[in-house]
Scaffold this motif. Structure first.
Motif, PDB file in Angstrom:
ATOM      1  N   UNK A 223      43.603  98.465  27.477  1.00 28.63           N
ATOM      2  CA  UNK A 223      43.920  97.177  26.858  1.00 28.63           C
ATOM      3  C   UNK A 223      43.605  97.203  25.368  1.00 28.63           C
ATOM      4  N   UNK A 224      44.429  96.502  24.596  1.00 31.15           N
ATOM      5  CA  UNK A 224      44.159  96.332  23.179  1.00 31.15           C
ATOM      6  C   UNK A 224      43.302  95.082  22.978  1.00 31.15           C
ATOM      7  N   UNK A 225      42.816  94.904  21.760  1.00 31.50           N
ATOM      8  CA  UNK A 225      42.052  93.695  21.455  1.00 31.50           C
ATOM      9  C   UNK A 225      42.923  92.457  21.628  1.00 31.50           C
ATOM     10  N   UNK A 226      44.228  92.573  21.315  1.00 33.74           N
ATOM     11  CA  UNK A 226      45.149  91.446  21.503  1.00 33.74           C
ATOM     12  C   UNK A 226      45.288  91.103  22.983  1.00 33.74           C
ATOM     13  N   UNK A 227      45.387  92.135  23.833  1.00 34.09           N
ATOM     14  CA  UNK A 227      45.448  91.896  25.285  1.00 34.09           C
ATOM     15  C   UNK A 227      44.183  91.191  25.763  1.00 34.09           C
ATOM     16  N   UNK A 228      43.046  91.672  25.285  1.00 31.54           N
ATOM     17  CA  UNK A 228      41.761  91.092  25.690  1.00 31.54           C
ATOM     18  C   UNK A 228      41.667  89.635  25.259  1.00 31.54           C
ATOM     19  N   UNK A 229      42.137  89.341  24.066  1.00 24.32           N
ATOM     20  CA  UNK A 229      42.072  87.958  23.562  1.00 24.32           C
ATOM     21  C   UNK A 229      42.818  87.012  24.497  1.00 24.32           C
ATOM     22  N   UNK A 230      44.057  87.339  24.846  1.00 27.79           N
ATOM     23  CA  UNK A 230      44.831  86.461  25.718  1.00 27.79           C
ATOM     24  C   UNK A 230      44.196  86.322  27.093  1.00 27.79           C
ATOM     25  N   UNK A 231      43.730  87.436  27.651  1.00 26.77           N
ATOM     26  CA  UNK A 231      43.115  87.399  28.978  1.00 26.77           C
ATOM     27  C   UNK A 231      41.849  86.549  28.973  1.00 26.77           C
ATOM     28  N   UNK A 232      41.045  86.687  27.938  1.00 27.76           N
ATOM     29  CA  UNK A 232      39.779  85.946  27.848  1.00 27.76           C
ATOM     30  C   UNK A 232      40.034  84.456  27.643  1.00 27.76           C
ATOM     31  N   UNK A 233      40.948  84.105  26.745  1.00 24.77           N
ATOM     32  CA  UNK A 233      41.241  82.694  26.509  1.00 24.77           C
ATOM     33  C   UNK A 233      41.814  82.039  27.766  1.00 24.77           C
ATOM     34  N   UNK A 266      34.945  78.998  25.973  1.00 25.09           N
ATOM     35  CA  UNK A 266      36.146  79.006  25.146  1.00 25.09           C
ATOM     36  C   UNK A 266      35.796  79.054  23.663  1.00 25.09           C
ATOM     37  N   UNK A 267      34.835  78.259  23.242  1.00 26.29           N
ATOM     38  CA  UNK A 267      34.443  78.264  21.826  1.00 26.29           C
ATOM     39  C   UNK A 267      33.850  79.613  21.425  1.00 26.29           C
ATOM     40  N   UNK A 268      33.085  80.208  22.325  1.00 27.80           N
ATOM     41  CA  UNK A 268      32.530  81.534  22.033  1.00 27.80           C
ATOM     42  C   UNK A 268      33.649  82.568  21.929  1.00 27.80           C
ATOM     43  N   UNK A 269      34.639  82.464  22.814  1.00 32.62           N
ATOM     44  CA  UNK A 269      35.756  83.403  22.788  1.00 32.62           C
ATOM     45  C   UNK A 269      36.550  83.270  21.493  1.00 32.62           C
ATOM     46  N   UNK A 270      36.805  82.040  21.068  1.00 32.64           N
ATOM     47  CA  UNK A 270      37.537  81.829  19.824  1.00 32.64           C
ATOM     48  C   UNK A 270      36.791  82.421  18.632  1.00 32.64           C
ATOM     49  N   UNK A 271      35.478  82.324  18.685  1.00 29.86           N
ATOM     50  CA  UNK A 271      34.664  82.858  17.587  1.00 29.86           C
ATOM     51  C   UNK A 271      34.739  84.382  17.541  1.00 29.86           C
ATOM     52  N   UNK A 272      34.861  85.024  18.702  1.00 27.76           N
ATOM     53  CA  UNK A 272      34.944  86.482  18.736  1.00 27.76           C
ATOM     54  C   UNK A 272      36.159  86.996  17.968  1.00 27.76           C
ATOM     55  N   UNK A 273      37.245  86.231  18.032  1.00 33.14           N
ATOM     56  CA  UNK A 273      38.511  86.705  17.468  1.00 33.14           C
ATOM     57  C   UNK A 273      38.915  85.960  16.195  1.00 33.14           C
ATOM     58  N   UNK A 274      38.015  85.155  15.632  1.00 32.07           N
ATOM     59  CA  UNK A 274      38.417  84.279  14.539  1.00 32.07           C
ATOM     60  C   UNK A 274      38.803  85.027  13.271  1.00 32.07           C
TER      61      UNK A 274
END
Length: 499
Positions: A223-233, A266-274
């Motif tokens: 998985x790429x970081x982009x894949x991880x972002x969508x899956x996590x959100x 969700x807020x923590x996840x958004x911060x990871x990729x901000x």
């Protein structure tokens, strides 16, 4: 693959939808109106449900049509399911014809190959609706809009249905969210993650509203970081939405707690990729608002169920403590009601639709690297920040302890998001230590919050001032006697090694 959004609305607002100028502006043909009645089939032990499938037979314009939907997912409110549909000569399934439609998809052929499935099938419930259908062309996207008004029936018991479906026939999934947002400007709507079959099964099983915890997240090794972002959100949104109905209709404090945890994740996840994908400011403001509404109710739940219990269980406690608990219970119920109203508000619906629309946008630049490399870098940064916060903890400054707890929580959430990329004892030790840190510092924070809430009660209820002051004094003494061992916490955190 069926791709659609489901939205709920009040029957009182149906005329607003039927006369909506936006629909008239994009309709490719006049509205079609039908009376539909569908029977849903399964075995007594719910074989199809247990395998993630639903099977119905419905009469359309004089022809019986059988439909099986299976698999798929619900992500940020968008339903994606496999669908096989074809005519039959009777109001009962023809499994042979269904197998031909499924073709070589072995997973679903195996579901239909269960022993004596044909003999064990029986109708469980009926869905009867009046359906209005429009074919829309929205900026080059072909969308089918459906308004269904009716009920689900089983053995004389009825559950009302009044919903809108936006199904993507051709085009960009983001267009569904964008069009729903435009509809919502004039028609109050709510996003729904539950389809008719699921509601019918709830009627069969008579299931209540129960708390739903976060589900485990599995990221592919490549998985790429982009894949991880969508899956996590999506994982965070599912955590939030699966507790939505229970918070609105029930009174279990754990459901509200789980929904609040979902917002925090969700807020923590958004911060990871901000850095690469910053959340739009207006959307982030709405997410903060939601967390605040849920947090206010959760604080009173904790005071009532946990903190005040220390006083009640203590010999020598004043009889007025029971009156204090009654005041706290009243405040907790009021805050719970406010939280439920927030979830029924159009602001909440707009939040979910806007979030879904944003997540359907092309992957932002800067997230092409492997998810493993991204996770390693993020975890090193969060670990360093956690140690820094821990070093600055001071017993005389509660805020410094709170900041350390938040840092531990964010590091824990991040590692839970990425846990499938790691493994072994180091992972378990790290998560266990962070959970313990949160628990120790959280108990301290509960007492700090309790004092604030009791001061609020004191301002509202002069007659209970003496009892409230007694409770505040007792809890302050408890806070002093149970101050967490900050040195031991620092030592445990410094001994940690990233997995």
């Amino acid at each position: 693959m069926e791709v659609e959004l489901k939205l709920l609305l009040s029957p009182a607002d149906n005329d607003k939808l039927l006369q909506h100028p936006l629909i008239a502006a994009h309709a490719r043909a006049p509205v079609r109106t039908q009376q539909l009645s569908a029977r849903y089939f399964d075995t007594p032990d719910l074989h199809l449900l247990r395998h993630g499938a639903g099977l119905r037979v419905r009469k359309i314009d004089g022809t019986w049509m059988q439909t099986m939907k299976a698999g798929g997912s619900v992500q940020s409110g968008l339903h994606r399911r496999n669908e096989w549909e074809g005519p039959v000569d009777r109001p009962w399934p023809r499994l042979g014809k269904l197998r031909k439609l499924i073709g070589d998809q072995q997973q679903w052929l195996d579901v239909l190959a269960a022993d004596d499935l044909k003999a064990r099938l029986e109708p469980l419930f009926v869905v009867a609706v009046e359906r209005h259908t429009w074919d829309l062309d929205v900026d080059g996207n072909h969308i089918e809009l459906v308004l269904d008004h009716g009920h689900i029936e089983r053995h004389g018991r009825h559950v009302p249905i009044n919903e809108v479906e936006l199904e993507l026939k051709d085009g960009d999934p983001a267009s569904l969210f964008a069009f729903a947002l435009r509809l919502q400007e004039q028609v109050p709507l709510r996003l729904s993650n539950t389809n008719k079959a699921e509601r019918g099964y709830m009627l069969c099983r008579q299931t209540g509203t129960v708390p739903c915890r976060a589900q485990g997240l599995q990221l592919a090794p490549d998985a790429t970081a982009a894949d991880a972002r969508l899956a996590i959100l999506n994982n965070c949104l599912q955590h939030i939405q699966r507790n939505e109905t229970a918070v609105i209709e029930g009174d279990d404090a754990e459901t509200l707690h789980q929904m609040r945890v979902g917002v925090r994740r969700l807020r923590s996840a958004l911060k990871l990729f901000e850095a690469a994908a910053p959340c739009p400011p207006a959307l982030l403001e709405d997410i903060v608002w939601l967390g605040t509404e849920l947090g206010a109710a959760r604080d009173w739940d904790v005071l009532l169920a946990s903190t005040l219990a220390h006083i009640q269980a203590t010999p020598g406690g004043r009889s007025g403590v029971l009156d204090l608990q009654a005041l706290a219970l009243k405040a907790a119920h009021a805050k719970r009601s406010e939280a439920a109203q927030a979830l029924l508000s159009q602001r909440y619906t707009r939040l979910l639709l806007t979030m879904g629309c944003w997540m359907q946008q092309p992957a932002p630049e800067g997230l092409e690297e492997p998810a493993q490399d991204f996770a390693n870098r993020i975890m090193k940064r969060l670990h360093k920040k956690l140690l820094k916060r821990a070093q600055r903890m001071d017993e005389s400054e509660p805020a410094s302890i709170h900041r350390t707890r938040i840092a531990a929580k964010r590091a824990r959430y991040a590692l839970e998001f990425f846990h499938s990329l790691y493994g072994g004892k180091a992972l378990r030790t790290y998560l266990k230590t962070l959970s313990s840190t949160q628990e120790q510092l959280g108990s301290h924070n509960d007492l700090v919050v309790a004092d604030r809430l009791l001061r609020e009660l004191n301002q509202q209820h002069d007659a209970a001032a003496a009892t409230i002051q007694f409770a505040r004094g007792y809890l302050q003494a408890l806070q002093t006697s149970r101050t967490p061992d900050l040195g031991a916490i620092r030592a445990a955190l410094h001994a940690l090694r990233l997995p």
